[in-house]
Design a protein around this motif. Structure first.
Motif, mmCIF file in Angstrom:
data_model
loop_
_atom_site.group_PDB
_atom_site.id
_atom_site.type_symbol
_atom_site.label_atom_id
_atom_site.label_comp_id
_atom_site.label_asym_id
_atom_site.label_seq_id
_atom_site.Cartn_x
_atom_site.Cartn_y
_atom_site.Cartn_z
ATOM 1 N N MET A 16 0.827 -1.194 0.000
ATOM 2 C CA MET A 16 0.000 0.000 0.000
ATOM 3 C C MET A 16 0.869 1.255 0.000
ATOM 4 N N SER A 17 2.010 1.180 0.648
ATOM 5 C CA SER A 17 2.967 2.279 0.635
ATOM 6 C C SER A 17 4.298 1.684 1.060
ATOM 7 N N SER A 18 5.277 2.529 1.293
ATOM 8 C CA SER A 18 6.596 2.018 1.652
ATOM 9 C C SER A 18 6.601 1.324 3.003
ATOM 10 N N CYS A 19 5.568 1.573 3.820
ATOM 11 C CA CYS A 19 5.572 0.958 5.159
ATOM 12 C C CYS A 19 4.195 0.407 5.510
ATOM 13 N N SER A 20 3.424 -0.009 4.532
ATOM 14 C CA SER A 20 2.097 -0.541 4.801
ATOM 15 C C SER A 20 1.785 -1.647 3.815
ATOM 16 N N TRP A 21 1.315 -2.798 4.327
ATOM 17 C CA TRP A 21 1.033 -3.953 3.489
ATOM 18 C C TRP A 21 -0.344 -4.524 3.804
ATOM 19 N N VAL A 22 -0.805 -5.339 2.877
ATOM 20 C CA VAL A 22 -2.049 -6.077 3.086
ATOM 21 C C VAL A 22 -1.771 -7.554 2.866
ATOM 22 N N HIS A 23 -2.178 -8.391 3.803
ATOM 23 C CA HIS A 23 -2.114 -9.832 3.627
ATOM 24 C C HIS A 23 -3.520 -10.330 3.340
ATOM 25 N N HIS A 24 -3.623 -11.097 2.277
ATOM 26 C CA HIS A 24 -4.914 -11.630 1.841
ATOM 27 C C HIS A 24 -5.101 -13.012 2.466
ATOM 28 N N ILE A 25 -6.216 -13.240 3.117
ATOM 29 C CA ILE A 25 -6.507 -14.541 3.711
ATOM 30 C C ILE A 25 -7.864 -15.020 3.225
ATOM 31 N N GLN A 26 -8.138 -16.297 3.438
ATOM 32 C CA GLN A 26 -9.448 -16.860 3.148
ATOM 33 C C GLN A 26 -10.085 -17.335 4.440
ATOM 34 N N LEU A 27 -11.386 -17.121 4.523
ATOM 35 C CA LEU A 27 -12.143 -17.493 5.715
ATOM 36 C C LEU A 27 -13.259 -18.435 5.295
ATOM 37 N N ASN A 28 -13.342 -19.588 5.914
ATOM 38 C CA ASN A 28 -14.390 -20.555 5.611
ATOM 39 C C ASN A 28 -15.591 -20.264 6.499
ATOM 40 N N THR A 29 -16.698 -19.867 5.891
ATOM 41 C CA THR A 29 -17.846 -19.392 6.671
ATOM 42 C C THR A 29 -19.066 -20.259 6.425
ATOM 43 N N LEU A 30 -19.846 -20.456 7.457
ATOM 44 C CA LEU A 30 -21.091 -21.209 7.341
ATOM 45 C C LEU A 30 -22.211 -20.269 6.930
ATOM 46 N N ARG A 31 -22.894 -20.604 5.832
ATOM 47 C CA ARG A 31 -23.988 -19.779 5.333
ATOM 48 C C ARG A 31 -25.283 -20.585 5.389
ATOM 49 N N PRO A 32 -26.406 -19.914 5.572
ATOM 50 C CA PRO A 32 -27.674 -20.632 5.727
ATOM 51 C C PRO A 32 -28.288 -21.029 4.385
ATOM 52 N N ALA A 33 -29.254 -21.938 4.457
ATOM 53 C CA ALA A 33 -30.076 -22.227 3.279
ATOM 54 C C ALA A 33 -30.897 -20.999 2.919
ATOM 55 N N GLN A 34 -31.292 -20.912 1.663
ATOM 56 C CA GLN A 34 -32.140 -19.807 1.230
ATOM 57 C C GLN A 34 -33.617 -20.109 1.458
ATOM 58 N N VAL A 35 -33.890 -21.336 1.875
ATOM 59 C CA VAL A 35 -35.262 -21.769 2.133
ATOM 60 C C VAL A 35 -35.402 -22.053 3.624
ATOM 61 N N SER A 36 -36.477 -21.564 4.242
ATOM 62 C CA SER A 36 -36.744 -21.875 5.647
ATOM 63 C C SER A 36 -37.875 -22.903 5.712
ATOM 64 N N TYR A 37 -37.732 -23.859 6.622
ATOM 65 C CA TYR A 37 -38.652 -24.987 6.679
ATOM 66 C C TYR A 37 -39.622 -24.872 7.855
ATOM 67 N N HIS A 38 -40.598 -25.749 7.879
ATOM 68 C CA HIS A 38 -41.629 -25.720 8.920
ATOM 69 C C HIS A 38 -41.112 -26.228 10.253
ATOM 70 N N HIS A 39 -40.027 -26.989 10.238
ATOM 71 C CA HIS A 39 -39.335 -27.364 11.475
ATOM 72 C C HIS A 39 -37.915 -27.790 11.114
ATOM 73 N N ALA A 40 -37.081 -27.907 12.128
ATOM 74 C CA ALA A 40 -35.681 -28.265 11.899
ATOM 75 C C ALA A 40 -35.564 -29.705 11.404
ATOM 76 N N SER A 41 -34.612 -29.954 10.539
ATOM 77 C CA SER A 41 -34.283 -31.284 10.018
ATOM 78 C C SER A 41 -35.495 -32.041 9.469
ATOM 79 N N PRO A 42 -36.201 -31.465 8.520
ATOM 80 C CA PRO A 42 -37.332 -32.189 7.930
ATOM 81 C C PRO A 42 -36.839 -33.309 7.021
ATOM 82 N N ALA A 43 -37.741 -34.201 6.676
ATOM 83 C CA ALA A 43 -37.445 -35.194 5.649
ATOM 84 C C ALA A 43 -37.712 -34.567 4.285
ATOM 85 N N VAL A 44 -36.914 -34.987 3.284
ATOM 86 C CA VAL A 44 -37.020 -34.398 1.950
ATOM 87 C C VAL A 44 -37.213 -35.500 0.916
ATOM 88 N N ILE A 45 -38.134 -35.255 0.008
ATOM 89 C CA ILE A 45 -38.318 -36.128 -1.141
ATOM 90 C C ILE A 45 -38.036 -35.319 -2.400
#
Length: 337
Positions: A16-45
């Protein structure tokens, strides 16, 4: 539920300058489903309601002279591959009580128009508490082109796939969903025939594209991991260097103490802003999303004030993603209740 937060140091991204740097990292993140169900852990067909397993009619092969030919395929298992792959990935997510695949009688399959009422009523009467996911169409469009380049020939192959689905949740309105994905392959040879010969088997490419498409579809229905890019700011100041040494040694809390001191005490605005940005990342890893957002917004305000364009562009995107993560954290909490 504590998320996996392993960070991987990738590279020294930029100076970024003579005395400033950026280190790029990766973060593994948990994201939710886009669909919400009538109860947790339903059965699916999963219902394979596809009529057609052929390539889209616009699929083409373009030879080295620019002449076009209709590209066709005898593969008759595209929708089956999609249903089985989606079922496997939903099962592997451990978000559902059970996952089943159902293929209706050919006379009951209606395709892209969606499940008809008689079949839907039959399925729901047999499994009234189950979620039904209908795959109504899987449409791959393939393009293969050979072009001469610098004395050799380049063969390029792409498959753009689409899936149209419906999700039926007990006592909810039907949800219509679509997902698309594109995969590419490329090979070279002294002649067009040799270039094409180095391509993977056509059927393997179709299977790979449909499996990739099913992964995107699975993300609509189940919580999933997503890798996001983040930055650690380091300046020439001794305290910021020491903080990064702690961070690089996975001593995140110790690093955060130094960043907090710099944020509160530093007179240099750029240094304060970068310490705040780093504190935002630390709090995100600790799942303190509201606190992470506060630090990121403070960093954005300072960086905008001092007109640090590159850092500001990063932090504005980071603020937006943290806002999404706060919304998604609420969805994840609801999903496990």
């Amino acid at each position: 539920m504590k998320i996996i937060h392993h960070t991987i140091l990738l590279a020294l991204l930029l100076t970024m300058s003579s005395c400033s740097w950026v280190h790029h990292i990766q973060l593994n993140t948990l994201r939710p489903a886009q669909v919400s169900y009538h109860h947790a852990s339903p059965a699916v067909i999963i219902v394979n309601n596809c009529l057609d397993d052929s390539l889209h009619e616009s699929s083409r092969y373009i030879n080295e002279n620019g002449k076009q030919y209709r590209l066709t395929s005898t593969i008759d298992s595209i929708s089956h591959t999609m249903a089985m792959s989606l079922g496997t990935q939903l099962y592997d997510s451990h978000a559902f009580e059970r996952v089943e695949i159902f293929t209706p009688d050919s006379n009951s399959i209606t395709g892209i128009v969606g499940l008809n009422e008689p079949l839907l009523s039959q399925l729901q009467s047999q499994a009234p508490d189950d979620v039904h996911i209908a795959i109504n169409a899987v449409i791959p469009t393939a393009l293969m082109q050979v072009t001469p380049t610098e004395g050799i020939f380049c063969s390029e192959f792409s498959i753009m796939s689409q899936a149209h689905m419906q999700c039926f949740i007990p006592n909810r309105e039907v949800i219509n969903l679509s997902v698309c994905d594109t995969l590419y392959w490329q090979s070279y040879g002294d002649t067009p025939g040799i270039a094409n010969a180095y391509m993977p088997d056509f059927e393997e490419c179709i299977d790979e594209s449909i499996t990739s498409l099913s992964s995107k579809a699975a993300n609509l229905f189940a919580p999933h991991m997503r890798i996001v890019n983040r930055c650690i700011f380091v300046t020439g100041h001794p305290a910021m260097k020491d903080a990064y040494k702690y961070w690089d040694n996975s001593q995140y809390t110790e690093a955060s103490y130094i960043w907090e001191y710099v944020y509160k005490k530093a007179k240099n605005k750029g240094r304060r802003a970068k310490a705040a940005a780093n504190l935002a990342l630390y709090n995100e890893i600790e799942e303190n999303y509201t606190e992470a957002l506060r630090y990121a917004q403070e960093a954005a305000s300072i960086l905008t004030e001092i007109n640090d364009v590159e850092a500001t562009l990063y932090i504005i995107e980071y603020v937006a993603d943290l806002q999404h993560r706060i919304e998604e954290a609420n969805l994840l909490d609801q999903a496990i209740q």
